[in-house]
Scaffold this active site. Structure first.
Site, PDB file in Angstrom:
ATOM      1  N   TYR A   1       0.839  -1.197   0.000  1.00 29.95           N
ATOM      2  CA  TYR A   1       0.000   0.000   0.000  1.00 29.95           C
ATOM      3  C   TYR A   1       0.877   1.251   0.000  1.00 29.95           C
ATOM      4  CZ  TYR A   1      -3.664  -3.255   1.601  1.00 29.95           C
ATOM      5  OH  TYR A   1      -4.531  -4.304   1.730  1.00 29.95           O
TER       6      TYR A   1
ATOM      7  N   HIS B   1      -0.269 -12.082   1.048  1.00 28.77           N
ATOM      8  CA  HIS B   1      -1.284 -11.234   0.421  1.00 28.77           C
ATOM      9  C   HIS B   1      -2.056 -11.941  -0.702  1.00 28.77           C
ATOM     10  CE1 HIS B   1      -2.002  -6.627  -0.106  1.00 28.77           C
ATOM     11  NE2 HIS B   1      -3.116  -7.295  -0.231  1.00 28.77           N
TER      12      HIS B   1
ATOM     13  N   SER C   1     -13.211  -4.845   2.255  1.00 30.47           N
ATOM     14  CA  SER C   1     -14.239  -4.217   1.410  1.00 30.47           C
ATOM     15  C   SER C   1     -15.647  -4.675   1.765  1.00 30.47           C
ATOM     16  CB  SER C   1     -13.961  -4.490  -0.075  1.00 30.47           C
ATOM     17  OG  SER C   1     -12.766  -3.876  -0.484  1.00 30.47           O
ATOM     18  N   PRO C   2     -16.002  -4.693   3.055  1.00 26.04           N
ATOM     19  CA  PRO C   2     -17.365  -5.120   3.428  1.00 26.04           C
ATOM     20  C   PRO C   2     -18.425  -4.116   2.989  1.00 26.04           C
ATOM     21  CG  PRO C   2     -16.243  -4.235   5.340  1.00 26.04           C
ATOM     22  CD  PRO C   2     -15.212  -4.319   4.250  1.00 26.04           C
ATOM     23  N   LEU C   3     -17.996  -2.931   2.550  1.00 29.27           N
ATOM     24  CA  LEU C   3     -18.928  -1.931   2.034  1.00 29.27           C
ATOM     25  C   LEU C   3     -18.907  -1.883   0.509  1.00 29.27           C
ATOM     26  CD1 LEU C   3     -18.230   0.941   4.599  1.00 29.27           C
ATOM     27  CD2 LEU C   3     -20.046  -0.776   4.641  1.00 29.27           C
ATOM     28  N   GLY C   4     -18.405  -2.955  -0.113  1.00 26.73           N
ATOM     29  CA  GLY C   4     -18.396  -3.008  -1.572  1.00 26.73           C
ATOM     30  C   GLY C   4     -17.586  -1.894  -2.187  1.00 26.73           C
ATOM     31  N   ARG C   5     -16.411  -1.610  -1.607  1.00 27.76           N
ATOM     32  CA  ARG C   5     -15.540  -0.531  -2.067  1.00 27.76           C
ATOM     33  C   ARG C   5     -16.272   0.812  -2.062  1.00 27.76           C
ATOM     34  NH1 ARG C   5     -11.283  -3.569  -3.663  1.00 27.76           N
ATOM     35  NH2 ARG C   5     -11.732  -5.643  -4.498  1.00 27.76           N
TER      36      ARG C   5
ATOM     37  N   GLY D   1     -24.064   4.021  -0.756  1.00 27.64           N
ATOM     38  CA  GLY D   1     -24.963   4.921  -1.471  1.00 27.64           C
ATOM     39  C   GLY D   1     -24.415   6.317  -1.646  1.00 27.64           C
TER      40      GLY D   1
END
Length: 317
Positions: free
Chosen positions: A54, A122, A201-205, A210
């Site tokens: 990163y 990774h 990415s549990p929030l879908g990136r 929204g």
């Protein structure tokens, strides 16, 4: 803050993914990122996740500076194995024993710590068999440089082979309302071996929050080139974000909190410990994410949310 057991490690039920503080999600600010990490510690978040890739080391330096003086509050996770030294067009997924040991020493130096709590491979290596790679990782444990081992984006066969060399504490994989691949590729082996799931990415990136406007992605935001965020796929996927929003509005919470609450609601069904690591570089979003731990989903909510993954258009990468 609730806690979860990942092998011998006790971690906060929600961690913090730090990648976006250095790269791939557009501009970031060092001071704001450090403030976000400090606020996470105040809220009881102990699991901090970074990687040597990163920002090509930048993120480990940032995290190391942020936790200076707070080391006893942190379960520090980092990753190795993606070699970008020849440029992103020529990445190599490495796992030779000598490389593993050099990578660990370099991460310890950048992080400014004596030991890494959770050290992940990774991606499955192209340059070595998994047994060689995990064998070298096991030597790092024996040397006191690493406490526990993890793997990222592996299937059940690779996990079993790795676990036969040294116990694996956690598998980190993308897992969310719109990405449920681990359920069919690795969860059975995780349950069998007692390995925890760390969803990234549990929030879908960001899509499931929204709040994402794909037209504003800059050239350094990798989502600009992601199939799910482009063209007809983006238009089709808006229906998924709207479904999450409808559940959130009915409950009086944010869509991001519903998306995270769904991940937590899967723990009993999956039969493995779950500790998601939503990433953010801003205090406000961090606080919103942590508050998701108090959101309870009903059977009716889940009936709306569970089928959404089947409606996703576009590949992950």
């Amino acid at each position: 803050m609730r806690t979860v057991r990942l092998g011998d490690l006790t971690v906060s039920a929600q961690g913090l993914g730090c990648m976006g503080m250095s790269e791939w999600y557009g501009p970031a600010d060092w001071d704001e990122s450090v403030a976000t990490i400090h606020r996470a510690l105040e809220l009881g978040v102990t699991l901090l996740d970074t990687a040597d890739v990163y920002g090509q080391g930048h993120n480990e330096v940032l995290v190391g500076r942020a936790i200076a003086g707070h080391r006893d509050q942190v379960v520090l996770a980092t990753k190795f194995g993606i070699d970008r030294t020849m440029g992103d067009g020529h990445r190599v997924l490495r796992g030779e024993a000598a490389y593993v040991k050099r990578a660990c020493d370099a991460s310890l130096l950048r992080l400014g710590v004596d030991v890494i709590d959770l050290y992940y491979l990774h991606r499955p290596p192209q340059t070595a068999e998994i047994e060689e790679t995990v064998g070298a990782m096991a030597e790092l444990v024996a040397a006191g440089k690493v406490r526990a081992l993890g793997l990222s984006e592996v299937d059940g066969d690779l996990l079993r082979r790795a676990h036969a060399v040294h116990p694996i504490t956690a598998v980190q994989s993308e897992y969310s309302l719109w990405c449920r691949d681990p359920e069919s590729t690795v969860v059975d082996a995780m349950r069998e071996l007692g390995v925890g799931l760390v969803p990234y990415s549990p929030l879908g990136r960001g899509f499931l929050t929204g709040t994402v406007n794909a037209s504003t992605f800059g050239p350094k935001d990798f989502r600009r080139y992601s199939p799910r965020f482009s063209g007809d796929a983006l238009d089709a996927n808006q229906a998924i974000a709207e479904a999450v929003r409808s559940v959130a509005e009915a409950k009086g919470v944010a869509p991001a909190q519903v998306a995270l609450a769904w991940v937590y609601a899967q723990e009993e069904r999956l039969g493995v410990p779950v500790a998601p690591i939503p990433g953010t570089k801003r205090v406000a979003w961090l606080e919103q994410n942590v508050a998701a731990l108090d959101v309870e989903l009903t059977a009716e909510d889940l009936a709306v949310l569970d089928p959404l993954a089947d409606r996703v258009v576009g590949a992950r990468y």
